[in-house]
Design a protein around this motif. Structure first.
Motif, short mmCIF file in Angstrom:
data_model
loop_
_atom_site.label_atom_id
_atom_site.label_comp_id
_atom_site.label_asym_id
_atom_site.label_seq_id
_atom_site.Cartn_x
_atom_site.Cartn_y
_atom_site.Cartn_z
N LEU A 143 0.93 -1.31 -0.12
CA LEU A 143 0.06 -0.21 -0.43
C LEU A 143 0.75 1.20 -0.18
CD1 LEU A 143 -2.73 0.95 0.55
CD2 LEU A 143 -2.52 0.76 2.44
N GLY A 144 2.27 1.78 0.73
CA GLY A 144 3.15 2.39 0.77
C GLY A 144 3.33 2.89 -0.79
N PHE A 145 3.41 1.67 -0.87
CA PHE A 145 4.50 1.68 -2.55
C PHE A 145 3.42 2.51 -3.61
CE2 PHE A 145 7.98 0.35 -5.42
CZ PHE A 145 7.28 0.39 -6.55
N ALA A 146 1.71 1.63 -3.44
CA ALA A 146 0.79 2.11 -4.74
C ALA A 146 0.49 3.27 -4.44
CB ALA A 146 -0.30 1.43 -4.94
N SER A 147 0.75 4.34 -2.89
CA SER A 147 -0.01 5.10 -2.87
C SER A 147 0.89 6.42 -3.40
CB SER A 147 -0.20 5.61 -1.42
OG SER A 147 0.71 5.37 -0.42
N VAL A 148 2.51 6.02 -3.36
CA VAL A 148 3.08 7.24 -4.02
C VAL A 148 3.68 7.04 -5.87
CG1 VAL A 148 5.59 7.78 -3.80
CG2 VAL A 148 4.43 7.25 -1.51
N GLY A 149 3.33 5.47 -5.63
CA GLY A 149 3.09 5.08 -7.41
C GLY A 149 2.42 5.97 -8.16
N THR A 150 1.25 5.50 -7.30
CA THR A 150 -0.43 5.90 -8.09
C THR A 150 0.41 7.54 -8.57
OG1 THR A 150 -1.37 4.35 -6.74
CG2 THR A 150 -2.93 6.44 -8.62
N LEU A 151 0.52 8.47 -7.86
CA LEU A 151 0.06 9.53 -7.84
C LEU A 151 1.34 9.99 -8.32
CD1 LEU A 151 -0.75 12.40 -6.90
CD2 LEU A 151 1.38 12.60 -5.34
N PHE A 152 2.47 9.37 -8.36
CA PHE A 152 3.01 10.18 -9.78
C PHE A 152 3.10 9.98 -10.54
CE2 PHE A 152 5.90 12.01 -7.59
CZ PHE A 152 6.20 12.64 -5.98
#
Lengths: 229, 218, 236
Positions: A143-152
Motif C-alpha cells: 500500500l505504501g509503494f502503491a500510494s506514492v506510485g499511483t500519484l506519480f
C-alpha cells in the motif's frame, strides 16, 4: 455521485477491462515469475540460497512488478486520453486517485500470491509460518509503494520520458517502505521471532501509509490541474 | 549582473580567503592529523545541503498551494544547490572517513539519509529537465514528498549503529578550531545565499525575456 | 442544477513559455447557437477549446459561464460541459454500452444504463451496443464518442475537428445531431477545417490566425471564399 460510488465505478471499470484483455495482469504476473527466477539463478549456489535472502528478493520483485504495473495502467489511460475525460467530468479528484489505487492494489496482491510461494520455495524461506503477520507486512508495504506510485504515475501521463522517470522518482521515495518491508519480513523469518522489532516495522509502515495517502489526496488536485499540451 | 552581485562576491571571496588562512594556521587535531581539516569544508557543505533541502521543500509546498512563479524559481534554484553542496559533502565525507576510520562508506543513519536526500534532489533536476510541460508541478510534488519522507528515512535506518561523530562535537570546539570553522560556515552560508539569489535572478530574467518576446507579438 | 444562458471569452490569452497560443481572444455565444472556430493548424483552436472546457486556465483574461467564472464553481460548471475531443475519450476494451454507462455514472445520471440505451438508439448503434469499441469503424466510434459527450445533457458542447475521417453519411448524421442540439437550446462551439460542411451550419464564425481573432462574422455564407480572404491575407 458520492465519492465512494465514484471509486467503485472506477475500480469496476478497470477490473472489467482487465478481465477482458488480461494484458496487464498476465504481463505483470509473468514478469514477477521471471524476476524471481532471475534472482534464483543469480544468487542460489548449489541449492543453497544466501542467508536471509528471501526477504530482500521478495521486496525487490514487488518493487519491480509494481513499477511495471503502474506504467501499464496509466499508459492505458493515455490512449484515447481517457484520463483527460475523467478530469473533465465533475468527479472529485481524490476519488479518481483512490479508484486507481485500489485497482493497482488488487493487481499487486494477485502478483504477490504468486511471488510469496515462489520465494519461499527457491530461497528456502519459511514464509508461511506466521501467515497473519506476513499478510500484514506485505499489504501495508505494498500500500505504501502503491500510494506514492499511483500519484506519480498519474502525473507522469502527460510528461515526456515517463518510462524512465517513474523509477527515478519512485525508488528514493519508497525507500522507507522497502526497508521496513525487508526488515520486517526478515524478522518474521527468524527461528526466534523478535515481536517487538516486528511491531516496530509494522507501525512504521502503517504510519507511512497514513501520511502518504493523506498527502497524495491533498496534492492530487493541484498536481493534476492546469495541464499543458 | 544584478547590482548586489559585485559586493557580495567580493565579500564572499574575502571570507573564504580569511577562512583558508585560519584553517591553514589551525593546529592539527591530535589523532587525525592533516586530514581532519577536511571537516572545515565537509560540515558547512552538509549544513548547506540540509538548508537547501528545507528551502526547496517549503518553496515547493507553497508553489502547490499558490502557483506564483517566484516559489517555483526558488525551489529549482535550491534543488540545484542541494545537489551541489550534497555532492561536496558526500565526496569530502568518505575522504575523511577513509583516513580516519578505514572505511569509505557505512550504511548508518546519517549517510544513508543524506544519500537518499541527494538522490531525490537529482531526481528533481532530472524531472525539471526531461519531463516537458507540467514538470514544474511534478517536481514540486516530488520535493514535497521528499521532505515528508525525511523522518521515515531517518527512523527506518536508525536501528543500525552509527559511526558518525556525535553532533555534540561542534558546540564544544576550542577557539583555535572554532574560529576557522565558523569563518568557513559563514563563507559557505554567504556563498549559498548568493548562488540562490543569482539563480533565481537568472530565471526571472528568462521570464522577462519570454514576456518581451510575447509583447513583440502584440 | 447549475445552468447558464451565455458563455463569454473575455480577452483570453494563453502562453506556453515563449509561444503565445492565444492572444486577447474575445467572443460570446448564446443558447441555441452554433459558433465555429476556423483557422489553419496552430491557430489556437484546440487551445481555446481546452480553456473553454476548464482544462486549462488562461494566462490572462477569463471565461464567463453566465454570471460565473470557472474558478469558483469548477465542478458544477464541468457537469454542464460536454467535450468531443480529437482522441474520442473511449475505452477500447469496453463495449459502447459500458462506455456510455460509465461516463453516465461519472456525471451522476440517474439511470445510466437506460440513458446509455437511449443514446445508442439515437446514434443508430443499438445492434452494435455490446461490441468492444475497438471493433467499431471510425465513424461509429465517433458517434459513440459524441453520445458520450452528450449523455449528461450539457449546456455547452465543445467539438474539436469532429468531421475528420468521416464519410458523407456519418458527417450528415453529425450535422443533423448538431442542429438538434441547437434547437434544444444548447451552445455549440465547433473547431473545424471542413469549411464545406460548416457552411450553412454555423450561426457565427470566428477566424483565428496565430492565436488572434482575424475576423468574426455573424451568419456566414460562402465560408471558403471568406476564409481565403481573411486567412490568406498577408499580415499587416
Amino acid at each position: 455521485m458520492s465519492v465512494l460510488q465514484t471509486i467503485w465505478l472506477i475500480v469496476r471499470k478497470d477490473l472489467t477491462i482487465e478481465t477482458r484483455s488480461g494484458e496487464i495482469a498476465f504481463t505483470t504476473l509473468f514478469f514477477a515469475i521471471s524476476c524471481i527466477l532471475a534472482f534464483a539463478f543469480a544468487l542460489v549456489r548449489e541449492g543453497k540460497p544466501p542467508e536471509d535472502g528471501g526477504a530482500g528478493v521478495l521486496w525487490i520483485a514487488i518493487m519491480f512488478s509494481g513499477n511495471l504495473a503502474l506504467g501499464r495502467t496509466f499508459e492505458r489511460e493515455r490512449q484515447s486520453e481517457t484520463l483527460r475525460a475523467l478530469l473533465l467530468a465533475p468527479t472529485s479528484r481524490p476519488a479518481i486517485y483512490l479508484g486507481k489505487l485500489l485497482g493497482l492494489m488488487a493487481l499487486l496482491t494477485a502478483a504477490e500470491l504468486l511471488l510469496v510461494p515462489l520465494v519461499a520455495y527457491f530461497f528456502q524461506a519459511p514464509m508461511f509460518r506466521h501467515p497473519v503477520w506476513l499478510t500484514v507486512i506485505v499489504v501495508t508495504g505494498t500500500l505504501g509503494f502503491a500510494s506514492v506510485g499511483t500519484l506519480f504515475a498519474a502525473m507522469l501521463v502527460r510528461a515526456r520520458s515517463r518510462d524512465m522517470l517513474l523509477p527515478v522518482l519512485l525508488y528514493p521515495l519508497t525507500f522507507p517502505v522497502i526497508m521496513a518491508g525487508v526488515r520486517g519480513t526478515t524478522a518474521l523469518l527468524q527461528p526466534e521471532v523478535d515481536y517487538a522489532l516486528l511491531r516496530f516495522w509494522v507501525q512504521l509502515l502503517i504510519s507511512f501509509d497514513a501520511v502518504f495517502i493523506t498527502l497524495a489526496l491533498w496534492t492530487f488536485e493541484p498536481l493534476m490541474t492546469d495541464e499543458q499540451r | 549582473m544584478p547590482s548586489w552581485f559585485m559586493r557580495t562576491a567580493v565579500a564572499c571571496a574575502a571570507l573564504f580567503i580569511a577562512a583558508l588562512v585560519f584553517i591553514a594556521l589551525a593546529p592539527y587535531e591530535r589523532d587525525m592529523g592533516l586530514v581532519q581539516k577536511i571537516f572545515y569544508f565537509h560540515t558547512p557543505s552538509a549544513w548547506m545541503f540540509l538548508t537547501a533541502g528545507v528551502v526547496c521543500g517549503v518553496a515547493s509546498a507553497r508553489y502547490l498551494a499558490n502557483p506564483s512563479p517566484r516559489f517555483d524559481r526558488v525551489a529549482w534554484a535550491s534543488a540545484e544547490l542541494l545537489v551541489l553542496f550534497g555532492a561536496i559533502a558526500l565526496v569530502t565525507g568518505p575522504l575523511w572517513a577513509r583516513k580516519t576510520w578505514g572505511v569509505w562508506w557505512q550504511w548508518d543513519v546519517r549517510l544513508t539519509s543524506s544519500l537518499l536526500g541527494w538522490m531525490i534532489g537529482v531526481a528533481y533536476l532530472l524531472v525539471r529537465r526531461y519531463a516537458g510541460p507540467g514538470s514544474d508541478k511534478l517536481a514540486a510534488g516530488l520535493a514535497l514528498f521528499g521532505i515528508a519522507n525525511v523522518p521515515f528515512i531517518y527512523i527506518s535506518v536508525n536501528y543500525w549503529r552509527t559511526i558518525h561523530p556525535p553532533t555534540s562535537v561542534v558546540p564544544k570546539l576550542p577557539l583555535s578550531f572554532g574560529v576557522p570553522f565558523y569563518l568557513s560556515v559563514t563563507a559557505f552560508t554567504l556563498l549559498f545565499v548568493m548562488l540562490l539569489r543569482l539563480r533565481v535572478h537568472l530565471e526571472e530574467q528568462r521570464a522577462r525575456m519570454d514576456s518581451l518576446y510575447l509583447s513583440l507579438d502584440e | 442544477m447549475l445552468d447558464f444562458h451565455e458563455v463569454a471569452a473575455e480577452n483570453v490569452s494563453r502562453d506556453f513559455g515563449r509561444r503565445r497560443a492565444l492572444s486577447r481572444v474575445s467572443f460570446q455565444i448564446q443558447r441555441g447557437r452554433i459558433l465555429g472556430l476556423l483557422g489553419p493548424n496552430g491557430a489556437g483552436k484546440s487551445t481555446m477549446l481546452s480553456v473553454l472546457a476548464t482544462l486549462m486556465r488562461p494566462s490572462s483574461g477569463r471565461i464567463r459561464y453566465g454570471d460565473l467564472q470557472h474558478d469558483s464553481h469548477r465542478s458544477q460548471v464541468r457537469a454542464r460541459i460536454g467535450v468531443l475531443g480529437h482522441d474520442l475519450f473511449l475505452y477500447g476494451e469496453l463495449t459502447a454500452r459500458e462506455n456510455l454507462a460509465f461516463f453516465g455514472g461519472l456525471y451522476s445520471i440517474h439511470d445510466r444504463y437506460g440513458a446509455a440505451t437511449d443514446a445508442l438508439a439515437r446514434a443508430g448503434l443499438s445492434d452494435r451496443a455490446d461490441d468492444p469499441v475497438s471493433s467499431l469503424s471510425r465513424g461509429m466510434r465517433q458517434r459513440v464518442a459524441l453520445e458520450r459527450a452528450l449523455i449528461q445533457n450539457p449546456r455547452l458542447v465543445l467539438l474539436d475537428e469532429p468531421f475528420t475521417g468521416l464519410d458523407d453519411v456519418s458527417a450528415g448524421a453529425l450535422v443533423a445531431r448538431l442542429e438538434q442540439l441547437r434547437a434544444a437550446g444548447a451552445m455549440v462551439v465547433l473547431a473545424t477545417h471542413d469549411l464545406d460542411i460548416a457552411d450553412g451550419l454555423l450561426d457565427e464564425a470566428i477566424f483565428l490566425r496565430d492565436g488572434r481573432v482575424a475576423q468574426a462574422i455573424a451568419r456566414p455564407e460562402g465560408l471558403r471564399s471568406i476564409y481565403r480572404h481573411v486567412i490568406g491575407r498577408e499580415a499587416q
